[in-house]
Design a protein around this motif. Structure first.
Motif, PDB file in Angstrom:
ATOM      1  N   UNK A  26       0.838  -1.196   0.000  1.00  0.00           N
ATOM      2  CA  UNK A  26       0.000   0.000   0.000  1.00  0.00           C
ATOM      3  C   UNK A  26       0.877   1.251   0.000  1.00  0.00           C
ATOM      4  N   UNK A  27       0.270   2.378  -0.325  1.00  0.00           N
ATOM      5  CA  UNK A  27       1.012   3.643  -0.315  1.00  0.00           C
ATOM      6  C   UNK A  27       1.021   4.205   1.108  1.00  0.00           C
ATOM      7  N   UNK A  28       2.242   4.578   1.565  1.00  0.00           N
ATOM      8  CA  UNK A  28       2.389   5.094   2.916  1.00  0.00           C
ATOM      9  C   UNK A  28       2.786   6.562   2.822  1.00  0.00           C
ATOM     10  N   UNK A  29       2.167   7.413   3.635  1.00  0.00           N
ATOM     11  CA  UNK A  29       2.434   8.854   3.540  1.00  0.00           C
ATOM     12  C   UNK A  29       3.474   9.301   4.577  1.00  0.00           C
ATOM     13  N   UNK A  30       4.435  10.109   4.123  1.00  0.00           N
ATOM     14  CA  UNK A  30       5.456  10.664   5.018  1.00  0.00           C
ATOM     15  C   UNK A  30       5.579  12.157   4.756  1.00  0.00           C
ATOM     16  N   UNK A  31       5.816  12.925   5.835  1.00  0.00           N
ATOM     17  CA  UNK A  31       6.064  14.364   5.697  1.00  0.00           C
ATOM     18  C   UNK A  31       7.559  14.608   5.844  1.00  0.00           C
ATOM     19  N   UNK A  32       8.106  15.410   4.935  1.00  0.00           N
ATOM     20  CA  UNK A  32       9.519  15.769   5.042  1.00  0.00           C
ATOM     21  C   UNK A  32       9.643  17.286   5.011  1.00  0.00           C
ATOM     22  N   UNK A  33      10.536  17.817   5.874  1.00  0.00           N
ATOM     23  CA  UNK A  33      10.717  19.270   5.821  1.00  0.00           C
ATOM     24  C   UNK A  33      12.213  19.581   5.726  1.00  0.00           C
ATOM     25  N   UNK A  34      12.514  20.734   5.195  1.00  0.00           N
ATOM     26  CA  UNK A  34      13.903  21.189   5.100  1.00  0.00           C
ATOM     27  C   UNK A  34      14.765  20.395   4.131  1.00  0.00           C
ATOM     28  N   UNK A  35      14.149  19.889   3.058  1.00  0.00           N
ATOM     29  CA  UNK A  35      14.909  19.143   2.048  1.00  0.00           C
ATOM     30  C   UNK A  35      15.597  20.131   1.114  1.00  0.00           C
ATOM     31  N   UNK A  36      16.926  20.048   1.019  1.00  0.00           N
ATOM     32  CA  UNK A  36      17.684  20.970   0.171  1.00  0.00           C
ATOM     33  C   UNK A  36      17.401  20.688  -1.301  1.00  0.00           C
ATOM     34  N   UNK A  37      17.282  21.743  -2.081  1.00  0.00           N
ATOM     35  CA  UNK A  37      17.047  21.573  -3.511  1.00  0.00           C
ATOM     36  C   UNK A  37      18.281  21.005  -4.217  1.00  0.00           C
ATOM     37  N   UNK A  38      19.434  21.016  -3.539  1.00  0.00           N
ATOM     38  CA  UNK A  38      20.651  20.459  -4.132  1.00  0.00           C
ATOM     39  C   UNK A  38      20.771  18.949  -3.954  1.00  0.00           C
ATOM     40  N   UNK A  39      19.887  18.386  -3.136  1.00  0.00           N
ATOM     41  CA  UNK A  39      19.926  16.932  -2.933  1.00  0.00           C
ATOM     42  C   UNK A  39      19.461  16.211  -4.186  1.00  0.00           C
ATOM     43  N   UNK A  40      20.015  14.998  -4.358  1.00  0.00           N
ATOM     44  CA  UNK A  40      19.444  14.136  -5.400  1.00  0.00           C
ATOM     45  C   UNK A  40      18.222  13.452  -4.801  1.00  0.00           C
ATOM     46  N   UNK A  41      17.419  12.855  -5.658  1.00  0.00           N
ATOM     47  CA  UNK A  41      16.194  12.203  -5.194  1.00  0.00           C
ATOM     48  C   UNK A  41      16.532  11.081  -4.213  1.00  0.00           C
ATOM     49  N   UNK A  42      17.630  10.370  -4.495  1.00  0.00           N
ATOM     50  CA  UNK A  42      18.018   9.253  -3.616  1.00  0.00           C
ATOM     51  C   UNK A  42      18.521   9.771  -2.268  1.00  0.00           C
TER      52      UNK A  42
END
Lengths: 258, 262
Positions: A26-42
């Motif tokens: 099933x799809x599980x929902x997570x909240x993320x904050x403060x993710x840098x735009x320089x990060x890769x998706x991984x």
């Protein structure tokens, strides 16, 4: 993570969770904050997994290896597209600057009968390996290395063969195709050898075996929508599929198995 | 002979074969057509069962049906002569009585049935290749909607075809077998008097247009006929053909309904 931008993102992630191949997911929902735009998706996933581990939860299983776009391991179906919204990149080459603040991102595994889910986002792509071993090879004499350019090959043919050989076998073509067809992958592997004189020796049997194995693995048939070519991180061309069709047709008509 | 048909498991042919038993001419034709196709596609049992083999049969039958469309649209365009249907009826009369055309017509039905049968088989196979669907897909980001909707468009065309044959083909056949004259132009006027028939034909023709827009160039790709020099030309001709056929076919019910062509 010190990059050019100071920008950070708050995101809602909906990620496919599945305990094992047999379990329902099933799809599980997570909240993320403060993710840098320089990060890769991984890297964003690494942050999420660290958070999950800190919280005493099971981290999300996902495929990755080289993280520089050449191994073909990363395999996420992001917001309805393999390897996400950008063209010509793998998931590890996708950066968070391609997303907007407050966006909801849905991440699913490759969906194909031939790619069973191992766990969460990790899928078993050994079907591709079996296709390769059914014919994706050339026989060479052992002994000393031959002189370079012993066999003259027209530059255009060499280029086409090289472009086909750029396929990293990630399976984005299968994931993108509405029929779950592996024609782009198989045609690239057939073409890289069919175009060169060294590959001509086993050409006829090769295409029959590889297409036979492809069908046996349960991949669908091609309807020429072109979705595979559009989503391929290595820009493998549909011309390869036409070449494989030609090879297959002529081999079917003339090849006699001794 | 009958068992030969069944033993190779070609359901389409065995069904046609049973039906053709009542008519020796049809029977002889079906037999020869069967063996022609068997030699062409089915000499290698593996070929017709492989994904590429099935697609090749789709492509070849598709191109064959396109060749029929060329004749159909050309003949029907004779109504634009606006001579009360004299020229058009001469053409229709030729098509319904010429023995070569009669034989080709059976080939046309065989081709159509093969196209439908293979499409069904491929669709079922392809659905099995993705048993669990995606929660989110963005198809329009990587392909055209009509290239992904060939099955839906084809099904619409099949429904339309039943209505279309009932309107024009059946009355012509009845006339041929009862040795009476049939005024096809008059029956066109009759059918297109009704606005809802015009609407049905518009839908059918638009479905045909989009089906062709993908199908024409797709058939060449399936047959391996892709070349840097010629593929752009094939794609252009395919698009132009689809648009022209759609416009011509769509114009016919409209001009007859409005009474421009009488």
């Amino acid at each position: 993570m010190s990059g050019s931008g100071e920008k950070t993102l708050n995101l809602t992630l909906k990620v496919w969770r599945q305990k094992n191949a047999k379990a329902a997911g099933n799809l599980e929902t997570h909240q993320l904050s403060g993710i840098s735009t320089d990060m890769s998706f991984l890297e964003m996933f690494d942050v999420l997994n660290e958070k999950l581990i800190t919280d005493g939860k099971e981290p999300i299983a996902f495929d990755h290896d080289c993280r520089e776009g050449i191994c073909g391991m990363c395999s996420m179906y992001i917001n309805g597209r393999p390897h996400g919204p950008k063209q010509g990149v793998t998931t590890c080459q996708l950066h968070m600057r391609s997303f907007n603040d407050g966006e909801t991102i849905v991440v699913e595994p490759w969906r194909s009968a031939a790619f069973p889910v191992v766990k969460d986002l990790a899928v078993d792509r050994s079907a591709f390996d079996r296709i390769i071993s059914s014919g994706g090879f050339v026989s060479v004499n052992t002994g000393n290395a031959k002189d370079a350019n012993n066999i003259l090959i027209p530059k255009d043919d060499a280029d086409d063969a090289f472009n086909a050989a750029a396929c990293i076998g990630c399976g984005a073509c299968v994931a993108a195709c509405k029929n779950g067809s592996a024609m782009l992958f198989v045609s690239a592997k057939v073409s890289q050898l069919a175009l060169l004189p060294q590959g001509k020796v086993e050409a006829k049997g090769r295409v029959l075996n590889m297409v036979g194995q492809m069908d046996e693995e349960g991949f669908g048939a091609c309807t020429n929508t072109g979705a595979c070519e559009a989503e391929c991180p290595k820009g493998i061309s549909l011309e390869n599929i036409a070449r494989m069709n030609r090879e297959y047709l002529s081999s079917s008509l003339t090849y006699v198995k001794k | 002979m009958f068992w030969t048909f069944l033993s190779v498991g070609q359901k389409t042919y065995s069904l046609l074969f049973v039906k053709s038993l009542v008519n020796p001419h049809l029977h002889a034709y079906i037999c020869s057509e069967y063996y022609r196709q068997k030699i062409l596609f089915m000499s290698n049992e593996k070929f017709s069962k492989s994904s590429i083999g099935k697609k090749v049969i789709m492509g070849l039958t598709g191109l064959f049906l396109i060749s029929f469309l060329v004749i159909h649209v050309t003949l029907n365009s004779m109504i634009f002569a606006n001579d009360g249907g004299v020229l058009f009826n001469q053409g229709a009369d030729f098509m319904s009585h010429n023995p070569i055309i009669r034989i080709l017509e059976i080939g046309l039905f065989v081709g159509l049935l093969a196209h439908i049968f293979m499409a069904l088989k491929l669709t079922l196979d392809n659905n099995k290749a993705r048993p669990i669907k995606y929660a989110v897909t963005k198809g329009n980001a990587n392909s055209k909607w009509y290239s992904r909707s060939m099955g839906v468009l084809g099904s619409l065309l099949l429904i339309f075809l039943v209505v279309h044959l009932a309107h024009f083909w059946v009355p012509t056949k009845v006339a041929v077998f009862s040795h009476t004259e049939h005024d096809t132009f008059a029956s066109m006027r009759e059918v297109f008097k009704e606005w809802y028939n015009v609407a049905i034909y518009m839908l059918g023709v638009i479905a045909l247009g989009y089906h062709l827009l993908h199908g024409f160039q797709s058939a060449f790709q399936t047959l391996g006929l892709n070349h840097k020099k010629y593929t752009p030309m094939i794609k252009f001709i395919g698009s132009a053909f689809s648009v022209i056929v759609t416009i011509l076919f769509a114009a016919m019910p409209i001009v007859m309904h409005l009474g421009i062509i009488k």
